[in-house]
Design a protein around this motif. Structure first.
Motif, short mmCIF file in Angstrom:
data_model
loop_
_atom_site.label_atom_id
_atom_site.label_comp_id
_atom_site.label_asym_id
_atom_site.label_seq_id
_atom_site.Cartn_x
_atom_site.Cartn_y
_atom_site.Cartn_z
N THR A 1 -34.23 -7.18 5.01
CA THR A 1 -32.79 -6.44 4.92
C THR A 1 -32.24 -6.41 6.31
OG1 THR A 1 -33.11 -5.40 2.78
CG2 THR A 1 -31.33 -4.70 4.20
N GLU A 2 -33.25 -6.03 7.35
CA GLU A 2 -32.76 -5.62 8.88
C GLU A 2 -32.54 -6.92 9.49
OE1 GLU A 2 -35.32 -1.75 9.96
OE2 GLU A 2 -36.40 -3.59 9.83
N LEU A 3 -33.23 -7.96 9.10
CA LEU A 3 -32.99 -9.26 9.84
C LEU A 3 -31.65 -9.89 9.00
CD1 LEU A 3 -33.47 -12.02 11.18
CD2 LEU A 3 -34.92 -12.84 9.32
N SER A 4 -31.34 -9.82 7.69
CA SER A 4 -30.09 -10.22 7.22
C SER A 4 -28.93 -9.36 8.09
CB SER A 4 -30.28 -9.85 5.81
OG SER A 4 -29.01 -10.41 5.21
N GLU A 5 -29.20 -8.14 8.14
CA GLU A 5 -27.66 -7.43 8.80
C GLU A 5 -27.86 -7.93 10.15
OE1 GLU A 5 -29.12 -3.34 8.34
OE2 GLU A 5 -28.78 -3.55 6.06
N ILE B 1 -22.87 -16.46 8.43
CA ILE B 1 -24.49 -16.51 8.55
C ILE B 1 -25.24 -15.82 7.37
CG2 ILE B 1 -26.48 -16.15 10.15
CD1 ILE B 1 -24.70 -16.19 12.44
N LYS B 2 -25.81 -16.37 6.46
CA LYS B 2 -26.63 -16.04 5.53
C LYS B 2 -28.11 -16.16 5.45
CE LYS B 2 -23.42 -13.39 3.15
NZ LYS B 2 -23.41 -12.11 3.19
N ILE B 3 -28.88 -15.32 4.94
CA ILE B 3 -30.24 -15.59 4.84
C ILE B 3 -30.89 -15.33 3.60
CG2 ILE B 3 -31.05 -13.53 5.52
CD1 ILE B 3 -33.51 -14.90 6.85
N SER C 1 -28.26 -20.91 20.00
CA SER C 1 -28.89 -20.21 21.00
C SER C 1 -29.06 -18.60 20.52
CB SER C 1 -28.37 -20.14 22.19
OG SER C 1 -28.88 -19.06 22.85
N ALA C 2 -27.77 -18.35 19.69
CA ALA C 2 -27.65 -16.87 19.47
C ALA C 2 -28.29 -16.65 18.18
CB ALA C 2 -26.10 -16.68 19.09
N LYS D 1 -24.40 -10.74 14.07
CA LYS D 1 -24.15 -11.96 14.90
C LYS D 1 -22.96 -12.78 14.57
CE LYS D 1 -25.40 -12.34 18.32
NZ LYS D 1 -25.02 -11.79 19.95
N GLY D 2 -22.89 -13.17 13.16
CA GLY D 2 -22.03 -14.08 12.62
C GLY D 2 -20.49 -13.27 12.86
#
Length: 79
Positions: free
Chosen positions: A58-62, A75-77, A17-18, A67-68
């Motif tokens: 970069t913003e999504l990754s951060e 959590i990595k992308i 969910s997160a 959250k991780g």
């Protein structure tokens, strides 16, 4: 454009969910998801479509890494 998200950590309620809430908030579509629990370790791999993303990569990754840290997960992308 597609990316892979990896999530690893101690199993707890609300992990999927997160992560999916962040993705939905960034207009990222989940194409495929695989998750399993090995003993008490949660592992998940998601294939996502980032072509309509409303943030930079970069913003999504951060956001995901933050959250991780909050949940005690890795959590990595990656493209």
């Amino acid at each position: 454009m597609k990316a892979v998200i990896t999530v690893i950590g101690k199993d707890k309620v609300g992990i999927i969910s997160a992560v999916s809430s962040i993705l939905a908030g960034c207009n990222v579509n989940i194409l495929d998801i695989s998750q399993t629990i090995m003993q008490d370790i949660f592992t998940m791999v998601m294939l996502v479509d980032i072509s309509g993303m409303s943030f930079t990569f970069t913003e999504l990754s951060e956001k995901l890494e933050s959250k991780g840290r909050e949940l005690g997960l890795y959590i990595k992308i990656q493209h």
